[in-house]
Design a protein around this motif. Structure first.
Motif, PDB file in Angstrom:
ATOM      1  N   UNK A  92       0.743  -1.063   0.206  1.00 14.63           N
ATOM      2  CA  UNK A  92      -0.152  -0.001   0.037  1.00 14.63           C
ATOM      3  C   UNK A  92       0.619   1.435  -0.238  1.00 14.63           C
ATOM      4  N   UNK A  93       0.403   1.515  -0.607  1.00 23.09           N
ATOM      5  CA  UNK A  93       1.260   3.582  -0.495  1.00 23.09           C
ATOM      6  C   UNK A  93       0.471   5.002  -1.140  1.00 23.09           C
ATOM      7  N   UNK A  94       0.330   5.834  -0.373  1.00 22.07           N
ATOM      8  CA  UNK A  94       0.373   6.945   0.043  1.00 22.07           C
ATOM      9  C   UNK A  94      -0.890   6.474  -1.188  1.00 22.07           C
ATOM     10  N   UNK A  95      -2.036   7.442  -0.747  1.00 22.86           N
ATOM     11  CA  UNK A  95      -2.313   7.728  -1.977  1.00 22.86           C
ATOM     12  C   UNK A  95      -4.248   7.345  -1.731  1.00 22.86           C
ATOM     13  N   UNK A  96      -4.614   6.284  -0.173  1.00 27.63           N
ATOM     14  CA  UNK A  96      -4.066   5.028  -0.342  1.00 27.63           C
ATOM     15  C   UNK A  96      -4.702   3.983  -1.708  1.00 27.63           C
ATOM     16  N   UNK A  97      -2.877   4.033  -2.056  1.00 24.73           N
ATOM     17  CA  UNK A  97      -3.145   2.514  -3.768  1.00 24.73           C
ATOM     18  C   UNK A  97      -2.973   1.200  -2.832  1.00 24.73           C
ATOM     19  N   UNK A  98      -3.248   0.701  -3.232  1.00 22.10           N
ATOM     20  CA  UNK A  98      -2.495  -0.887  -3.236  1.00 22.10           C
ATOM     21  C   UNK A  98      -2.179  -1.388  -4.823  1.00 22.10           C
TER      22      UNK A  98
END
Length: 413
Positions: A92-98
């Motif tokens: 999971x990256x900031x965004x959030x984006x998987x």
């Protein structure tokens, strides 16, 4: 000198190979990816409309901000071509984006770039990107293992430990941010150490920030090591990388890269500056024509290294209102979620600066009349969602229509 033969193939052979890879990807996405079918349908297209490389740009681009909404509304599996439980990892990256990872070896395609930078079997590599939730640490460790390197999963921060590892172990390679390597070197010198003679560092592979010639030269002089950079994203992996000549970044063999008009998504002639649009050939999570928001241009002149791929001129700015700070993307919409948690805040603005070459993120906050804000609690909530801890600066005046994100960084080459 080369990791595989694809780096020196002829332009005609490369074009044919990439189109065959795109055909396979498009067929799989049309069969299994609900996201791709919906995007094509909205444009009045079917898979039969994309028959040649010249047709490919008819597919509407997919933007990161759209991915955030799609994953939130439809779920990650709506964008996949296989069962979610068949994936190797889910980050999971900031965004959030998987960010899902498929099962193939070197799924993210970085081994080619590491080898071009000078990493070789039996190198001992200190990995300083994060291993927690975000993909960078493991994403960049696996290609090093494919090459035959030993990896120290040091992670970010802990400068004293980083110095101790370099002093006590024969660390020949570094992976992380160039600015962090400079900090390690400066603190080592403050302890009476000489990074050139007390460490064994030979090559550094850096990413996640703009590498200026000034920063590169300072780190190379400090350690007596070669510094080369790679360019990629947490979504797609490797996009381009530098070779020993460091004259632009070679486009990866595992993706199709276009430079497009940010407004229309149409490809631009070589040499013109536009948005980097990437299609990796990985089929589990088909991000077809992903618009990165980054600006660059194509360099066509042959490289002395013998690689025949075209090159990117480097990172030339952003095409949207997103900024990358210390390797993490900051989205105004994501920040707005944090701000909404604090009723004391009436208006806000994010400011990114880089005093002395160090990225700094500041929250300018206008509070409601008579309200008081616990700065520590706010900073902690911000860090929990955005992965960065900001400085908090109260202001008396801030227009409601002021830009939510201001990037005031300047780079001395």
């Amino acid at each position: 000198m080369y990791y595989h033969d694809l780096e020196t193939e002829s332009r005609a052979r490369r074009r044919k190979r990439k189109w065959l890879a795109l055909e396979t990807l498009l067929e799989k996405a049309w069969m299994y990816s609900n996201e791709f079918k919906a995007r094509m349908g909205a444009a009045g297209l079917t898979e039969k409309d994309i028959r040649h490389m010249d047709d490919f740009s008819r597919i509407p681009v997919l933007r990161k901000k759209e991915i955030i909404g799609l994953q939130a509304e439809q779920g990650l599996d709506w964008m996949l071509t296989r069962e979610i439980g068949e994936l190797r990892r889910i980050y999971q990256s900031p965004g959030p984006i998987f960010d899902p990872e498929g099962a193939d070896a070197d799924y993210w395609g970085w081994a080619e770039g590491f080898y071009a930078a000078g990493f070789r079997p039996r190198d001992v590599v200190q990995m300083t990107f994060s291993y927690h939730l975000t993909p960078a640490g493991l994403m960049l460790e696996e290609p090093l293992r494919c090459i035959g390197c030993a990896v120290i999963p040091a992670g970010p921060g802990n400068t004293e430990t980083q110095i101790d590892l370099m002093r006590r172990l024969p660390v020949t390679g570094f992976v992380g941010m160039a600015s962090f390597l400079r900090i390690i070197g400066e603190k080592a010198k403050a302890k009476g150490l000489d990074p050139r003679t007390d460490f064994s560092l030979r090559v550094a592979f850096v990413a996640a920030e703009k590498l200026t010639s000034t920063l590169r030269h300072a780190v190379e002089e400090m350690f007596g090591a070669t510094v080369r950079q790679g360019y990629g994203t947490a979504d797609v992996g490797c996009i381009a990388y530098e070779c020993e000549h460091a004259e632009g970044m070679h486009l990866s063999s595992r993706a199709h890269v276009e430079i497009c008009d940010p407004a229309t998504g149409e490809p631009l002639p070589d040499g013109e500056t536009g948005e980097v649009v990437v299609t990796p050939f990985t089929g589990e999570y088909p991000l077809i024509r992903l618009a990165t928001g980054d600006l660059s241009r194509i360099v066509e002149e042959p490289c002395e290294c013998g690689r025949t791929s075209r090159r990117l001129a480097g990172w030339l700015g952003r095409a949207d209102d997103t900024a990358k700070v210390k390797g993490q993307f900051i989205y105004p919409a994501q920040v707005g979620v944090v701000m909404a948690e604090f009723e004391e805040i009436e208006c806000w603005q994010m400011v990114v600066s880089n005093p002395k070459g160090k990225d700094t993120l500041t929250c300018r906050l206008k509070l409601r009349s008579g309200a008081e804000l616990d700065h520590g609690e706010f900073a902690q909530a911000f860090q929990a969602r955005c992965k960065l801890r900001p400085a908090v600066v109260p202001v008396d005046e801030l227009d409601e229509d002021a830009p939510r994100l201001v990037d005031d960084r300047s780079y001395a080459e």
